[in-house]
Design a protein around this motif. Sequence first.
Motif, PDB file in Angstrom:
ATOM      1  N   SER A  16       0.817  -1.214   0.000  1.00  0.00           N
ATOM      2  CA  SER A  16       0.000   0.000   0.000  1.00  0.00           C
ATOM      3  C   SER A  16       0.851   1.264   0.000  1.00  0.00           C
ATOM      4  N   GLY A  17       2.135   1.117   0.337  1.00  0.00           N
ATOM      5  CA  GLY A  17       3.036   2.265   0.338  1.00  0.00           C
ATOM      6  C   GLY A  17       3.655   2.567  -1.015  1.00  0.00           C
ATOM      7  N   VAL A  18       3.369   1.741  -2.023  1.00  0.00           N
ATOM      8  CA  VAL A  18       3.901   1.980  -3.367  1.00  0.00           C
ATOM      9  C   VAL A  18       3.145   3.128  -4.020  1.00  0.00           C
ATOM     10  N   SER A  19       3.865   4.081  -4.540  1.00  0.00           N
ATOM     11  CA  SER A  19       3.243   5.241  -5.177  1.00  0.00           C
ATOM     12  C   SER A  19       2.593   4.842  -6.511  1.00  0.00           C
ATOM     13  N   PRO A  20       1.325   5.187  -6.726  1.00  0.00           N
ATOM     14  CA  PRO A  20       0.672   4.884  -8.008  1.00  0.00           C
ATOM     15  C   PRO A  20       1.366   5.552  -9.195  1.00  0.00           C
ATOM     16  N   GLU A  21       2.061   6.642  -8.920  1.00  0.00           N
ATOM     17  CA  GLU A  21       2.759   7.351 -10.006  1.00  0.00           C
ATOM     18  C   GLU A  21       3.853   6.484 -10.621  1.00  0.00           C
ATOM     19  N   LEU A  22       4.479   5.632  -9.808  1.00  0.00           N
ATOM     20  CA  LEU A  22       5.508   4.737 -10.346  1.00  0.00           C
ATOM     21  C   LEU A  22       4.901   3.763 -11.357  1.00  0.00           C
ATOM     22  N   HIS A  23       3.738   3.218 -11.020  1.00  0.00           N
ATOM     23  CA  HIS A  23       3.073   2.302 -11.947  1.00  0.00           C
ATOM     24  C   HIS A  23       2.592   3.034 -13.196  1.00  0.00           C
ATOM     25  N   GLU A  24       2.101   4.248 -13.018  1.00  0.00           N
ATOM     26  CA  GLU A  24       1.645   5.018 -14.178  1.00  0.00           C
ATOM     27  C   GLU A  24       2.801   5.330 -15.118  1.00  0.00           C
ATOM     28  N   ALA A  25       3.941   5.715 -14.546  1.00  0.00           N
ATOM     29  CA  ALA A  25       5.114   6.013 -15.376  1.00  0.00           C
ATOM     30  C   ALA A  25       5.612   4.760 -16.089  1.00  0.00           C
ATOM     31  N   ALA A  26       5.600   3.617 -15.364  1.00  0.00           N
ATOM     32  CA  ALA A  26       6.048   2.370 -15.978  1.00  0.00           C
ATOM     33  C   ALA A  26       5.099   1.926 -17.084  1.00  0.00           C
ATOM     34  N   THR A  27       3.795   2.154 -16.893  1.00  0.00           N
ATOM     35  CA  THR A  27       2.811   1.793 -17.921  1.00  0.00           C
ATOM     36  C   THR A  27       2.999   2.645 -19.174  1.00  0.00           C
ATOM     37  N   VAL A  28       3.283   3.936 -18.970  1.00  0.00           N
ATOM     38  CA  VAL A  28       3.535   4.828 -20.107  1.00  0.00           C
ATOM     39  C   VAL A  28       4.766   4.370 -20.890  1.00  0.00           C
ATOM     40  N   ASP A  29       5.764   3.855 -20.156  1.00  0.00           N
ATOM     41  CA  ASP A  29       6.991   3.377 -20.809  1.00  0.00           C
ATOM     42  C   ASP A  29       6.823   2.004 -21.448  1.00  0.00           C
ATOM     43  N   GLY A  30       5.619   1.409 -21.307  1.00  0.00           N
ATOM     44  CA  GLY A  30       5.358   0.132 -21.970  1.00  0.00           C
ATOM     45  C   GLY A  30       5.632  -1.089 -21.125  1.00  0.00           C
ATOM     46  N   ALA A  31       5.785  -0.922 -19.822  1.00  0.00           N
ATOM     47  CA  ALA A  31       6.061  -2.066 -18.949  1.00  0.00           C
ATOM     48  C   ALA A  31       4.804  -2.905 -18.739  1.00  0.00           C
ATOM     49  N   THR A  32       4.964  -4.217 -18.814  1.00  0.00           N
ATOM     50  CA  THR A  32       3.844  -5.120 -18.571  1.00  0.00           C
ATOM     51  C   THR A  32       3.605  -5.251 -17.063  1.00  0.00           C
ATOM     52  N   LYS A  33       2.516  -5.954 -16.697  1.00  0.00           N
ATOM     53  CA  LYS A  33       2.217  -6.144 -15.272  1.00  0.00           C
ATOM     54  C   LYS A  33       3.322  -6.920 -14.567  1.00  0.00           C
ATOM     55  N   LEU A  34       3.831  -7.934 -15.235  1.00  0.00           N
ATOM     56  CA  LEU A  34       4.897  -8.739 -14.637  1.00  0.00           C
ATOM     57  C   LEU A  34       6.153  -7.905 -14.395  1.00  0.00           C
ATOM     58  N   LYS A  35       6.479  -7.040 -15.342  1.00  0.00           N
ATOM     59  CA  LYS A  35       7.661  -6.186 -15.182  1.00  0.00           C
ATOM     60  C   LYS A  35       7.454  -5.171 -14.056  1.00  0.00           C
ATOM     61  N   ARG A  36       6.232  -4.656 -13.942  1.00  0.00           N
ATOM     62  CA  ARG A  36       5.951  -3.693 -12.871  1.00  0.00           C
ATOM     63  C   ARG A  36       6.010  -4.373 -11.506  1.00  0.00           C
TER      64      ARG A  36
END
Length: 316
Positions: free
Chosen positions: A201-221
């Motif tokens: 729960s302490g993981v920032s959603p912005e990190l996932h959003e940035a990774a998604t924009v860069d094309g990272a899959t769920k497994l990579k995230r």
Amino acid sequence: MKKTSTDAAAIAKPKSKNLSKRIFDCWQLYLFVLPAIICLLLFSYVPMYGVQLAFRDYNPIMGITGSPWVGFEHFIRFFNSYQFKQLISNTLILSLYSLIVGFPIPIILALALNQVKNSKFKKFVQTVTYAPHFISVVVLVGMLGIFFSVNGGLVNQVVQLFGGEPKLFMGEVKYFRHMYVWSGIWQSMGWSAVIYLAALSGVSPELHEAATVDGATKLKRIWHIDLPTILPTIVTLLILNCGSVMSMGFEKAFLMQNPLNTEHSEIIATYVYKMGLINAEYGFSTAVGLFNSVINCILLISVNKISKKIGQDGLW
């Protein structure tokens, strides 16, 4: 200018005064902690007085201090016992099996639940996986006896449905460890996942959003964001679990034990119970329990040092 010893003493005195002043100023907080300290002393340190039973030929009439001193006689007897290798191997195999299989499953469950977007489905899965934690060990073993019963048991009915013969699962040695470990995983995985979900729960959603924009899959995230976040928690719990490798639960092993599966079900905890309470060999059973605790302490210190050497945070 160089500081003399008198200057150092002069500096040390105010520090000690400041410490006592801070304690006095925050006496409410220390008073709040006092009950916990008293409980710790009464139930963790005072009972250590009885450890000397391991080195005495205890006689209830003579008392602990009045009983004759025998040194390491009880330990030597245990090491030379024909059951020594069996007890150590059964305890280690059962504990390592539980650790290797059971430790990653709550992590995987927490990572999977963290990716679920449907809140209703997520709550449903959490409820279903948490619920077994509140089942007592006695009820759990009773459920195993019913499900794996030869006469009318659900598992044997499925076996017969596919053309197999019913088996006495609770009485065959080869099935004991698997039933013990996997029933424990089913009971505890949901509750153990709570700690990892709290860390996630302490993981920032912005990190996932940035990774998604860069094309990272769920497994990579999961691999590059979620896992590094909960890694300190994983290491801490792993150290604690490794420190209790030799401390398998007595209740479940004893309740699942019967004359047909004793070859694999007799562990140090059940052996201490039988020698201490049933055979009234208090000194010998205390020595076996002390040996078990010392091994756990050594493992805890060793794993903690290894963790710090590889760059992770230890317990201390």
